[in-house]
Design an enzyme around this catalytic site. Structure first.
Site, PDB file in Angstrom:
ATOM      1  N   GLU A  93     -39.639  55.305   4.204  1.00 56.21           N
ATOM      2  CA  GLU A  93     -40.992  56.288   4.701  1.00 56.21           C
ATOM      3  C   GLU A  93     -41.081  57.303   3.733  1.00 56.21           C
ATOM      4  O   GLU A  93     -41.588  57.281   2.678  1.00 56.21           O
ATOM      5  CB  GLU A  93     -40.620  56.718   5.972  1.00 56.21           C
ATOM      6  CG  GLU A  93     -41.878  57.183   6.831  1.00 56.21           C
ATOM      7  CD  GLU A  93     -41.651  57.553   8.316  1.00 56.21           C
ATOM      8  OE1 GLU A  93     -42.543  58.031   8.772  1.00 56.21           O
ATOM      9  OE2 GLU A  93     -40.918  56.991   8.799  1.00 56.21           O
ATOM     10  N   HIS A 108     -35.149  65.681   9.436  1.00 51.38           N
ATOM     11  CA  HIS A 108     -36.784  65.982   9.721  1.00 51.38           C
ATOM     12  C   HIS A 108     -36.731  67.315   9.844  1.00 51.38           C
ATOM     13  O   HIS A 108     -35.895  67.960  10.795  1.00 51.38           O
ATOM     14  CB  HIS A 108     -37.017  65.095  10.980  1.00 51.38           C
ATOM     15  CG  HIS A 108     -37.827  63.904  10.609  1.00 51.38           C
ATOM     16  ND1 HIS A 108     -37.459  62.937   9.955  1.00 51.38           N
ATOM     17  CD2 HIS A 108     -39.350  63.823  10.968  1.00 51.38           C
ATOM     18  CE1 HIS A 108     -38.233  61.909  10.125  1.00 51.38           C
ATOM     19  NE2 HIS A 108     -39.558  62.468  10.659  1.00 51.38           N
ATOM     20  N   GLU A 113     -34.824  64.222  13.994  1.00 51.39           N
ATOM     21  CA  GLU A 113     -36.295  63.753  14.060  1.00 51.39           C
ATOM     22  C   GLU A 113     -36.472  63.731  15.564  1.00 51.39           C
ATOM     23  O   GLU A 113     -37.450  64.241  16.084  1.00 51.39           O
ATOM     24  CB  GLU A 113     -36.331  62.528  13.636  1.00 51.39           C
ATOM     25  CG  GLU A 113     -37.962  61.834  14.020  1.00 51.39           C
ATOM     26  CD  GLU A 113     -38.462  60.567  13.288  1.00 51.39           C
ATOM     27  OE1 GLU A 113     -39.414  59.944  13.220  1.00 51.39           O
ATOM     28  OE2 GLU A 113     -37.092  59.736  13.286  1.00 51.39           O
TER      29      GLU A 113
END
Length: 776
Positions: free
Chosen positions: A352, A656, A635
Site C-alpha cells: 500500500e 499509521h 492503524e
C-alpha cells in the site's frame, strides 16, 4: 525553520534530453545504468541537474553524488517530475571523467496498490530513463543524449514493495549497449526539487536477537521504522544473505503476514572479497524485526536498521508526568518519520504505502508541531491539485496510481473527509508558518472541491452513496470501533459526516478567500456554510438536543465546529457525555472523529472526562497500544487484541500516524500553546493550558516559524505553576482558566477578573511565570 511563503515550482530550460538505457528489459528485471565519458576541469565549481523516470543514483568517477535517497522522489509524474541540483566540482578531475546513473523501477513502474484487488505495474510508464546535465563556468559540459551508453547494475530486481536482490559478483559490468531518446517525455513537467531529500537518520543497532528452529537469526532493533537493514559480511563468493522484515512478533515468533503481497525481502550475493557492506539503493521497508537467513559460508560482522525520512528537522518536544503518554508522543514522532518518505503515506510496510488524503489532513497540525513540515506539504499539495479530477473531486490517494487505470480502480476519488485535505492542509500551513501564498495557490482547487461535494446531493445535506465506485462515495469515520458484538455502539452515518465536512470546508474556504482578497468567493462560500449549518441543525439535531446518530463522532465534530444550536448545547453536552459512559469511558471514534474527541470535551467544559478517556489503558485507547509494546501508532485500535492475538492481517498496520493526531491536543490544549490565526506563524502565541492533574508536570517546546516557544505547568496541592517562553519579536496572551484564584504574573498579583470568566494577560517576548490556585 521554514516561514512565510511558498516558492513557485521553479523551471529550467534544459539542454539535456530524457534518455532510456537500451539495456533495460522492463519492470522487475535487472536494473540498468547509463554512462558517459566527458571532459572537465578539476577544482572549480560545477552544477549537476538530474532527474529520472523511476529512481536514480548518480556516481562521478565512482564516487556517489549527494546523499539523498529515493531520488527524484514520488510525484504525479505525468504533470510534475522533480529534478535535483548538486554541486559536483569536487568530484571532477582534469581531463576525462565518467558519470554513471543507476536506475531503478521505484514508484514509477514497480508494483503499486494491493494484489488482492489488482496490483498495478508500469503505473506511470514502462520505460525508466534519466536526464542530466553539468554546467561549469557558465558552460554546459555534459548533457544526456543518444550518444550515451548503457549496461546492467548488480541489482537483479528492485521494487518499492518487492525489496531488492543484489549480486555483488556482477559489479563493474560493462556499458556495452546504447541509449535512446524517451520520445514521449515532455520536459515542461520538470520542476526544481521543492523539499529536502529523503535522508538516513541515526542507525538503530539491535537491542536483542535470537535464533529460530530453522537456524535463522531474528534481530530486534527496538523501534518500528521506515528503514532498511545495513550490514557488513565476510564469506565466500556465491554465499547469500536474505533479510525479511516484520513489525511484530506473534507469541514470540517472527510474523509478517500483514505485508500481504509485498515480499519486502533483501537478498545479497557475496563476491567473496573480504568485508562487504551493503544497503539497498531503491527500496525501503517498514519493520522493527529482521529475520536473516545465511546460505553458504558467510558471517555477519555488523548489522543495523537505518531509518530514512523526509522529516529530518524536529521542531516539537512534549513530556508529561505519565510515562505511557511520553512514549505515545515518541510513537507519533516515529510514525511521522516513517510515513514522511517524500509523500505523507498511511503505512511504510505492506502493499500500500499510499498518500491517503484523509490521514494527512487529520495529522497535518501534529506534523507541523513535531517536525518542520512546510515544504513537504507544499510539494504534496501541488500533487493533490495535479491529480484533482475535472469535476473537482480530490483523489483518495496522492500521487494517484489509479489515475489512468480506472478500468480496475474506478472512481478512486471524491470522499468527504479525505478530499477536504485540499482546504485543511493549506490552512494548517497558514496557521503554523504564516504562508499566504499556499492559500492563493490552492484556493481554486478547494472551491472546485467544495462545489463537487455540494453537487453530490445538490444541496446542503450530503447523502453519499454506499458503493465504493459510486460518485460521492464517502469513507465516513473510517475504522470507528463498534463496541461489543452482542450490543454494538452507534456510529455516525455517512450523511452526517459528509454534511459536517461540507460545512467545515465551506467555512474554511470562505475564510481563506477573504484572506487572499477574493470577496466574491468569500461571500458565496460563507452563505453556503450558513445554509449547511442551518440544514444540519434541522436534519440531525432533535428538539431535545440529541444528535441523530447519538455517537461520539457526531457530538465531537458538531461541538468542535459550532454546529449545535445554542439553546441545545447543554442537553447535547449531556448526550455527548452519555456516549462516553455507554462505551465504558473508552474511545468510540475513527479517523475523522478521533482528532475532535478530546478538544470537544474541553469545549463543553469537561477536562476531567477528557483526561480520563485519554488515559484509560484498555482497547480502544491510545495508551492500550503503548502498554502492549507499540513503538509507533497503530492503524487499528485493536491491532493486537486484548488476549494477545493478532487482528486479521488483511488490513493491519502497526505504523499509521492518523490516531497520533491526538498530539495536537497535547500541544495546544494540555501544554496550551497555539498560533493566533489573526497573526499566524506564531507571531502572536496564545497560551491556554487544560489543567489535568494526572498529567502533571507538563513541558512542551516548539521551534516555530517565529522562534522557540515553551509552555509547561505543574500542580502541587491546589497551586499551579505555569511557565511560558515567547520568542523574540513575537508577543503572547496568557489565558488563565476560569475560576482561578490568587493569580500572580512574574511576581506581581493580578486583580481578579470580573465574574468567573477567563483572564487574558498580554505579555511580550521572554520567559513568564504565572501561579494560581485552581477552582475547587
Amino acid at each position: 525553520m521554514t516561514a512565510g511563503t511558498s516558492r513557485a515550482a521553479e523551471r529550467h530550460v534544459w539542454t539535456a534530453r530524457m534518455i532510456r538505457p537500451l539495456a533495460d528489459a522492463g519492470v522487475g528485471t535487472r536494473q540498468p545504468f547509463l554512462r558517459k565519458t566527458f571532459r572537465a576541469k578539476g577544482g572549480g565549481r560545477a552544477i549537476l541537474r538530474i532527474s529520472a523516470l523511476g529512481l536514480y543514483r548518480a556516481f562521478i568517477n565512482g564516487r556517489r553524488v549527494g546523499d539523498d535517497l529515493l531520488t527524484p522522489g514520488w510525484t504525479s509524474y505525468n504533470d510534475r517530475l522533480s529534478y535535483q541540483t548538486y554541486e559536483v566540482g569536487g568530484l571532477l578531475a582534469d581531463g576525462d571523467n565518467v558519470i554513471d546513473i543507476w536506475l531503478g523501477d521505484g514508484w514509477y513502474r514497480s508494483q503499486m496498490m494491493w494484489a488482492h484487488q489488482h496490483a498495478l505495474f508500469n503505473t506511470w510508464g514502462d520505460r525508466i530513463a534519466a536526464i542530466a546535465e553539468i554546467e561549469a563556468d557558465g558552460q554546459t559540459i555534459l548533457a544526456s543524449d543518444v550518444d550515451w551508453s548503457s549496461g546492467l547494475t548488480p541489482i537483479l530486481k528492485s521494487g518499492i514493495y518487492f525489496g531488492e536482490t543484489y549480486d555483488a559478483r556482477l559489479e563493474n559490468a560493462p556499458a556495452d549497449q546504447g541509449a535512446a531518446l524517451h520520445e514521449d517525455f515532455d520536459p515542461s513537467v520538470l520542476v526544481a526539487h521543492e523539499v529536502n531529500g529523503v535522508k538516513e537518520l541515526a542507525a538503530l543497532p539491535p537491542v536483542s536477537s535470537f535464533t529460530d528452529a530453522e537456524g535463522r537469526t531474528i534481530y530486534d532493533f527496538g523501534q518500528n521504522a521506515a528503514a532498511y537493514v545495513a550490514f557488513t559480511v565476510t564469506g565466500e563468493a556465491g554465499a547469500t544473505v536474505t533479510v525479511e522484515h516484520s513489525e511484530i512478533l506473534d507469541k514470540g515468533a517472527f510474523c509478517n503476514s500483514n505485508l500481504r503481497s509485498a515480499p519486502c525481502r533483501i537478498t545479497y550475493v557475496l563476491k567473496g572479497e573480504g568485508r562487504e557492506s551493503y544497503r539497498p539503493a531503491f527500496t525501503f521497508q517498514g519493520f522493527r524485526f529482521a529475520r536473516v537467513t545465511l546460505t553458504g559460508k558467510v558471517e555477519i560482522a555488523d548489522i543495523a536498521s537505518m531509518p530514512i525520512s523526509s522529516a529530518v528537522t524536529r521542531t516539537g518536544w512534549l513530556t508529561t508526568g505519565h510515562p505511557l503518554v511520553n512514549r505515545l508522543v515518541e510513537n507519533a514522532l516515529w510514525s511521522q518519520r516513517s510515513n514522511f518518505v517524500d509523500v505523507p503515506t498511511d503505512c511504510p510496510q505492506r502493499d500500500e504505502r499510499l498518500g491517503w488524503t484523509g490521514d494527512a489532513q487529520v495529522f497535518a497540525a501534529t506534523a507541523c508541531y513535531l517536525h518542520d513540515s512546510h515544504d513537504f506539504f507544499v510539494k504534496w499539495l501541488r500533487d493533490v491539485m495535479a491529480d484533482q479530477r475535472q469535476a473537482g473531486e480530490i483523489a483518495h490517494v496522492v500521487p494517484d496510481p489509479t489515475r489512468g487505470h480506472e478500468d480496475v480502480y474506478p472512481r478512486f476519488y471524491g470522499s468527504t473527509g479525505w478530499g477536504d485535505a485540499i482546504a485543511i492542509v493549506p490552512h494548517t500551513l497558514y496557521r503554523h508558518y504564516g504562508d499566504l501564498d499556499i492559500l492563493r495557490e490552492t484556493l481554486p482547487a478547494m472551491v472546485r472541491w467544495n462545489d463537487f461535494v455540494w453537487s453530490i446531493s445538490d444541496g446542503p445535506i450530503v447523502r453519499p452513496p454506499r458503493p465504493w465506485a459510486a460518485r460521492g462515495f464517502s469513507f465516513g469515520d473510517w475504522l470507528q470501533p463498534k463496541g461489543p458484538s452482542e450490543k454494538p455502539l452507534p456510529t455516525i452515518g455517512d450523511d452526517a459526516a459528509a454534511t459536517i465536512y461540507l460545512y467545515i470546508a465551506a467555512k474554511l474556504t470562505a475564510k481563506i478567500a477573504g484572506l487572499v482578497g477574493d470577496k466574491a468567493t468569500e461571500k458565496r462560500l460563507s452563505d453556503r456554510a450558513a445554509a449547511v449549518k442551518a440544514a444540519f441543525a434541522h436534519e440531525f439535531v432533535t428538539p431535545s438536543g440529541r444528535l441523530a446518530y447519538d455517537d461520539q463522532t457526531s457530538y465531537a465534530l458538531a461541538f468542535l465546529h459550532d454546529l449545535v444550536p445554542e439553546d441545545k448545547r447543554a442537553a447535547a453536552g449531556d448526550y455527548f457525555k452519555a456516549t462516553i459512559a455507554r462505551a465504558g469511558g473508552r474511545i468510540g471514534t475513527g479517523f475523522i472523529g478521533t482528532p475532535a474527541l478530546l478538544p470537544a470535551l474541553l469545549r463543553i467544559g469537561e477536562p476531567e472526562l477528557a483526561g480520563a478517556v485519554f488515559l484509560q489503558e484498555e482497547v480502544p485507547g491510545w495508551l492500550y497500544q503503548v502498554k502492549n509494546g507499540a513503538t509507533t501508532i497503530w492503524e487499528r485500535w485493536d491491532a493486537i487484541q486484548a488476549d494477545g492475538s493478532v487482528f486479521d492481517p488483511a488490513m493491519n498496520s502497526y505504523n499509521h500516524y492518523a490516531y497520533g493526531a491526538v498530539c495536537q491536543w497535547l500541544f495546544e490544549e494540555v501544554a496550551g500553546l497555539r498560533p493566533d490565526e489573526d497573526e499566524p506563524g506564531f507571531r502572536h502565541v496564545l497560551f491556554e493550558p487544560a489543567i489535568i492533574p494526572a498529567l502533571s508536570p507538563v513541558a512542551a517546546a516548539h521551534d516555530s516559524a517565529a522562534g522557540r516557544i515553551e509552555a509547561g505547568w505543574r500542580i502541587e496541592n491546589d497551586t499551579v505553576t505555569w511557565e511560558t517562553v515567547v520568542p523574540e519579536g513575537a508577543h503572547g496572551t496568557l489565558i488563565v482558566p476560569a475560576g482561578a484564584r490568587n493569580v500572580i504574573l512574574d511576581g506581581r498579583p493580578v486583580p481578579p477578573a470580573a465574574g468567573e470568566g477567563k483572564q487574558r494577560l498580554a505579555v511580550e517576548s521572554g520567559r513568564h511565570v504565572v501561579t494560581f490556585a485552581v477552582a475547587r
